[in-house]
Design a protein around this motif. Structure first.
Motif, PDB file in Angstrom:
ATOM      1  N   GLN A  50       0.625  -1.376  -0.250  1.00 42.41           N
ATOM      2  CA  GLN A  50       0.330   0.383  -0.203  1.00 42.41           C
ATOM      3  C   GLN A  50       1.192   1.664  -0.192  1.00 42.41           C
ATOM      4  N   CYS A  95      -4.519  -0.669   4.931  1.00 46.49           N
ATOM      5  CA  CYS A  95      -4.344  -1.645   5.153  1.00 46.49           C
ATOM      6  C   CYS A  95      -5.054  -2.746   5.735  1.00 46.49           C
ATOM      7  N   THR A 100      -5.466  -6.591   4.151  1.00 46.68           N
ATOM      8  CA  THR A 100      -5.642  -7.903   4.511  1.00 46.68           C
ATOM      9  C   THR A 100      -6.606  -8.799   3.636  1.00 46.68           C
TER      10      THR A 100
END
Length: 98
Positions: free
Chosen positions: A55, A62, A66
């Motif tokens: 990122q 995040c 994920t």
């Protein structure tokens, strides 16, 4: 690093089994899944994934990354060299789903 991961892949399932963690959560019975039938809990498949997309440093994406990695890995996409993540598109996509 691989030795450390191998040790963790052994000790974590043993710890969880010894504390009866698996018996406390009904959704964690992996021994019922076809890939894990007749395999001990401590026999996990460890895959090293290199060159995963990152990122932007100040993006706060995040959670998005994920979720996307979890999706790729659950679909057994381990070669991420050619994957480009359009964070703006995926944010809109997940917002629409929610």
């Amino acid at each position: 690093m691989e030795k450390a991961v191998d040790k963790l892949a052994t000790i974590i399932p043993l710890f969880l089994a010894s504390t009866r963690f698996y018996g406390k959560r009904l959704d964690l019975y992996s021994n019922k899944l076809p890939a894990y039938v007749d395999k001990p809990q401590s026999n996990l498949k460890v895959v090293f994934i290199k060159n995963v997309p990152q990122q932007d440093p100040n993006s706060n994406d995040c959670g998005l990354y994920t979720c996307l990695y979890a999706k790729y890995i659950s679909n057994e996409v381990f070669d991420m060299d050619l994957i480009h993540i359009d964070a703006k598109y995926h944010r809109k996509r997940y917002a629409t789903i929610m």
